[in-house]
Scaffold this motif. Structure first.
Motif, PDB file in Angstrom:
ATOM      1  N   GLY A 132      50.443  41.864  27.396  1.00  0.00           N
ATOM      2  CA  GLY A 132      51.309  42.088  26.235  1.00  0.00           C
ATOM      3  C   GLY A 132      51.507  40.827  25.400  1.00  0.00           C
ATOM      4  N   ARG A 133      51.630  39.689  26.075  1.00  0.00           N
ATOM      5  CA  ARG A 133      51.873  38.459  25.302  1.00  0.00           C
ATOM      6  C   ARG A 133      50.656  38.052  24.488  1.00  0.00           C
ATOM      7  NH1 ARG A 133      56.068  34.720  28.840  1.00  0.00           N
ATOM      8  NH2 ARG A 133      57.284  36.476  29.594  1.00  0.00           N
ATOM      9  N   LEU A 134      49.434  38.400  24.985  1.00  0.00           N
ATOM     10  CA  LEU A 134      48.249  38.150  24.164  1.00  0.00           C
ATOM     11  C   LEU A 134      48.224  39.110  22.981  1.00  0.00           C
ATOM     12  CD1 LEU A 134      45.471  37.401  26.812  1.00  0.00           C
ATOM     13  CD2 LEU A 134      46.235  35.876  24.984  1.00  0.00           C
ATOM     14  N   ASP A 135      48.528  40.378  23.244  1.00  0.00           N
ATOM     15  CA  ASP A 135      48.597  41.349  22.137  1.00  0.00           C
ATOM     16  C   ASP A 135      49.593  40.868  21.085  1.00  0.00           C
ATOM     17  OD1 ASP A 135      46.878  42.906  23.646  1.00  0.00           O
ATOM     18  OD2 ASP A 135      48.307  44.515  24.041  1.00  0.00           O
ATOM     19  N   ASP A 136      50.702  40.292  21.548  1.00  0.00           N
ATOM     20  CA  ASP A 136      51.753  39.822  20.623  1.00  0.00           C
ATOM     21  C   ASP A 136      51.223  38.812  19.594  1.00  0.00           C
ATOM     22  OD1 ASP A 136      53.711  41.281  21.901  1.00  0.00           O
ATOM     23  OD2 ASP A 136      54.526  39.585  23.036  1.00  0.00           O
ATOM     24  N   ILE A 137      50.214  38.023  20.014  1.00  0.00           N
ATOM     25  CA  ILE A 137      49.707  37.007  19.069  1.00  0.00           C
ATOM     26  C   ILE A 137      48.370  37.435  18.464  1.00  0.00           C
ATOM     27  CG2 ILE A 137      50.963  35.073  20.111  1.00  0.00           C
ATOM     28  CD1 ILE A 137      48.145  34.218  21.286  1.00  0.00           C
ATOM     29  N   GLY A 138      48.114  38.744  18.515  1.00  0.00           N
ATOM     30  CA  GLY A 138      46.938  39.282  17.823  1.00  0.00           C
ATOM     31  C   GLY A 138      45.642  39.120  18.594  1.00  0.00           C
ATOM     32  N   GLU A 160      42.958  39.091  43.728  1.00  0.00           N
ATOM     33  CA  GLU A 160      43.246  40.390  43.104  1.00  0.00           C
ATOM     34  C   GLU A 160      43.850  40.189  41.710  1.00  0.00           C
ATOM     35  OE1 GLU A 160      43.846  43.919  45.879  1.00  0.00           O
ATOM     36  OE2 GLU A 160      45.393  42.478  46.461  1.00  0.00           O
ATOM     37  N   VAL A 161      43.432  41.040  40.803  1.00  0.00           N
ATOM     38  CA  VAL A 161      43.862  40.911  39.410  1.00  0.00           C
ATOM     39  C   VAL A 161      45.050  41.843  39.152  1.00  0.00           C
ATOM     40  CG1 VAL A 161      43.171  41.161  36.997  1.00  0.00           C
ATOM     41  CG2 VAL A 161      41.548  40.270  38.698  1.00  0.00           C
ATOM     42  N   ILE A 162      46.161  41.224  38.742  1.00  0.00           N
ATOM     43  CA  ILE A 162      47.370  41.987  38.407  1.00  0.00           C
ATOM     44  C   ILE A 162      47.502  42.002  36.884  1.00  0.00           C
ATOM     45  CG2 ILE A 162      49.870  42.164  38.652  1.00  0.00           C
ATOM     46  CD1 ILE A 162      49.774  40.469  41.148  1.00  0.00           C
ATOM     47  N   ALA A 163      47.272  43.153  36.268  1.00  0.00           N
ATOM     48  CA  ALA A 163      47.524  43.272  34.827  1.00  0.00           C
ATOM     49  C   ALA A 163      49.041  43.185  34.631  1.00  0.00           C
ATOM     50  CB  ALA A 163      46.974  44.582  34.291  1.00  0.00           C
ATOM     51  N   ALA A 164      49.486  42.122  33.954  1.00  0.00           N
ATOM     52  CA  ALA A 164      50.924  41.853  33.827  1.00  0.00           C
ATOM     53  C   ALA A 164      51.320  41.850  32.359  1.00  0.00           C
ATOM     54  CB  ALA A 164      51.251  40.508  34.481  1.00  0.00           C
ATOM     55  N   SER A 165      52.629  41.713  32.128  1.00  0.00           N
ATOM     56  CA  SER A 165      53.152  41.794  30.764  1.00  0.00           C
ATOM     57  C   SER A 165      52.727  43.130  30.136  1.00  0.00           C
ATOM     58  CB  SER A 165      52.671  40.591  29.938  1.00  0.00           C
ATOM     59  OG  SER A 165      53.214  40.570  28.652  1.00  0.00           O
ATOM     60  N   ILE A 166      52.934  44.172  30.948  1.00  0.00           N
ATOM     61  CA  ILE A 166      52.600  45.548  30.531  1.00  0.00           C
ATOM     62  C   ILE A 166      53.780  46.070  29.720  1.00  0.00           C
ATOM     63  CG2 ILE A 166      52.331  47.903  31.438  1.00  0.00           C
ATOM     64  CD1 ILE A 166      49.803  46.303  31.899  1.00  0.00           C
ATOM     65  N   ARG A 167      53.507  46.617  28.556  1.00  0.00           N
ATOM     66  CA  ARG A 167      54.594  47.003  27.652  1.00  0.00           C
ATOM     67  C   ARG A 167      54.724  48.512  27.443  1.00  0.00           C
ATOM     68  NH1 ARG A 167      55.023  42.364  24.395  1.00  0.00           N
ATOM     69  NH2 ARG A 167      55.195  40.626  25.857  1.00  0.00           N
ATOM     70  N   HIS A 168      53.644  49.269  27.683  1.00  0.00           N
ATOM     71  CA  HIS A 168      53.696  50.708  27.392  1.00  0.00           C
ATOM     72  C   HIS A 168      52.654  51.453  28.241  1.00  0.00           C
ATOM     73  CE1 HIS A 168      50.130  49.917  25.021  1.00  0.00           C
ATOM     74  NE2 HIS A 168      50.793  48.991  24.349  1.00  0.00           N
ATOM     75  N   PRO A 169      52.761  52.779  28.311  1.00  0.00           N
ATOM     76  CA  PRO A 169      51.890  53.543  29.209  1.00  0.00           C
ATOM     77  C   PRO A 169      50.392  53.379  28.909  1.00  0.00           C
ATOM     78  CG  PRO A 169      53.647  54.944  28.364  1.00  0.00           C
ATOM     79  CD  PRO A 169      53.763  53.644  27.644  1.00  0.00           C
ATOM     80  N   LEU A 170      50.028  53.201  27.634  1.00  0.00           N
ATOM     81  CA  LEU A 170      48.597  53.049  27.334  1.00  0.00           C
ATOM     82  C   LEU A 170      48.020  51.784  27.954  1.00  0.00           C
ATOM     83  CD1 LEU A 170      48.083  54.238  23.639  1.00  0.00           C
ATOM     84  CD2 LEU A 170      47.200  55.255  25.754  1.00  0.00           C
ATOM     85  N   ALA A 183      48.528  47.018  38.425  1.00  0.00           N
ATOM     86  CA  ALA A 183      49.285  46.803  37.185  1.00  0.00           C
ATOM     87  C   ALA A 183      50.729  46.618  37.602  1.00  0.00           C
ATOM     88  CB  ALA A 183      49.153  47.987  36.239  1.00  0.00           C
ATOM     89  N   THR A 184      51.372  45.572  37.110  1.00  0.00           N
ATOM     90  CA  THR A 184      52.786  45.413  37.402  1.00  0.00           C
ATOM     91  C   THR A 184      53.563  45.840  36.171  1.00  0.00           C
ATOM     92  OG1 THR A 184      54.508  44.007  38.331  1.00  0.00           O
ATOM     93  CG2 THR A 184      52.938  42.893  36.845  1.00  0.00           C
ATOM     94  N   VAL A 185      54.424  46.843  36.356  1.00  0.00           N
ATOM     95  CA  VAL A 185      55.007  47.530  35.197  1.00  0.00           C
ATOM     96  C   VAL A 185      56.534  47.496  35.236  1.00  0.00           C
ATOM     97  CG1 VAL A 185      52.998  49.071  35.143  1.00  0.00           C
ATOM     98  CG2 VAL A 185      55.078  49.857  36.232  1.00  0.00           C
ATOM     99  N   PRO A 186      57.163  47.376  34.062  1.00  0.00           N
ATOM    100  CA  PRO A 186      58.615  47.550  34.013  1.00  0.00           C
ATOM    101  C   PRO A 186      58.948  48.996  34.401  1.00  0.00           C
ATOM    102  CG  PRO A 186      57.766  46.614  31.948  1.00  0.00           C
ATOM    103  CD  PRO A 186      56.587  47.078  32.751  1.00  0.00           C
ATOM    104  N   PHE A 187      60.161  49.203  34.927  1.00  0.00           N
ATOM    105  CA  PHE A 187      60.560  50.547  35.378  1.00  0.00           C
ATOM    106  C   PHE A 187      60.465  51.564  34.245  1.00  0.00           C
ATOM    107  CE2 PHE A 187      63.663  53.841  36.464  1.00  0.00           C
ATOM    108  CZ  PHE A 187      63.148  54.233  37.691  1.00  0.00           C
TER     109      PHE A 187
END
Ligand code: G3P
Length: 217
Positions: A132-138, A160-170, A183-187
């Protein structure tokens, strides 16, 4: 792809574990501060008593010696604890040393494939690209996850690769398609993953129809 919860909120963790699909938890200083937690050790140990899987807790000091010493003490909180170390030059040295001693490291704040390559060479158990933080800066955060999976696959790295800073279901769908281990996801995102309006209206209709017919019988 496994699901971790990215939170320090005990109730959210209890709920996710009840659903049977949460196999770990990641925390960071911001998430802990959001819960108003003063005793990090206490909350991490409580999380470890709820979840049977890796629980990440982050070092909050700078400098190799300080980080090493804090990381070693965090690792003693519980056998399931993975120590989060930032992907910096000092963090690399700390990770290599901890890994040699058998301490699980989650190399965090990863924003490039080179950082992930070095994390694997240093022996990190996990690496956390912050999508998400990379998406934030384009920039394309999920493209980073894909690159890391390609590189790790090429050389058979066990990190192991943890996809982090996940912001939405997509993000979760894309992480799974990219082959992320976790994937580590907010509740909130976890709830969004299961909820669908057509499931809700469909279920309500099935129940209403069934009750109408059973009343007639
Ligand atoms: O897992 C990392 C995460 O906590 C960072 O998320 O939303 O602050 O970029 P965010």
């Amino acid at each position: 792809m496994r699901i971790f919860l990215d939170t320090a909120n005990i109730e959210q963790i209890r709920q996710g574990v009840k659903w049977g699909i949460v196999s770990g938890v990641t925390t960071n200083p911001t998430l802990v501060a959001q819960e108003g937690v003063k005793d990090y050790q206490f909350v991490v140990q409580e999380i470890c008593s709820i979840v049977d899987g890796p629980v990440s807790a982050e070092v909050v000091v700078e400098g190799v010696e300080n980080m090493l010493s804090q990381a070693r003490s965090i690792a003693e909180w519980h056998p399931n604890v993975a120590v989060k170390i930032p992907a910096t030059p000092d963090g690399l040295e700390v990770t290599s040393k901890l890994a040699r001693d058998g301490i699980k490291v989650n190399m965090t704040l990863c924003f490039s494939a080179n950082q992930a390559l070095l994390a694997a060479l240093a022996g990190a158990a996990f690496v956390s690209p912050f999508v998400g933080r990379l998406d934030d800066i384009g920039q394309d955060g999920m493209a980073l996850v894909k690159s890391i999976m390609d590189i790790y696959g090429e050389y058979g790295f066990e990190t192991e690769v943890i996809a982090a800073s996940i912001r939405h279901p997509l993000h979760c769908v894309a992480a799974a398609q990219a082959g992320a281990d976790i994937a580590t996801v907010p509740f909130k995102v976890l709830e969004q993953m299961i909820k669908h309006p057509l499931t809700e209206t469909g279920n309500a209709r099935f129940l209403a129809d069934w009750h109408r017919v059973s009343r007639q019988g």
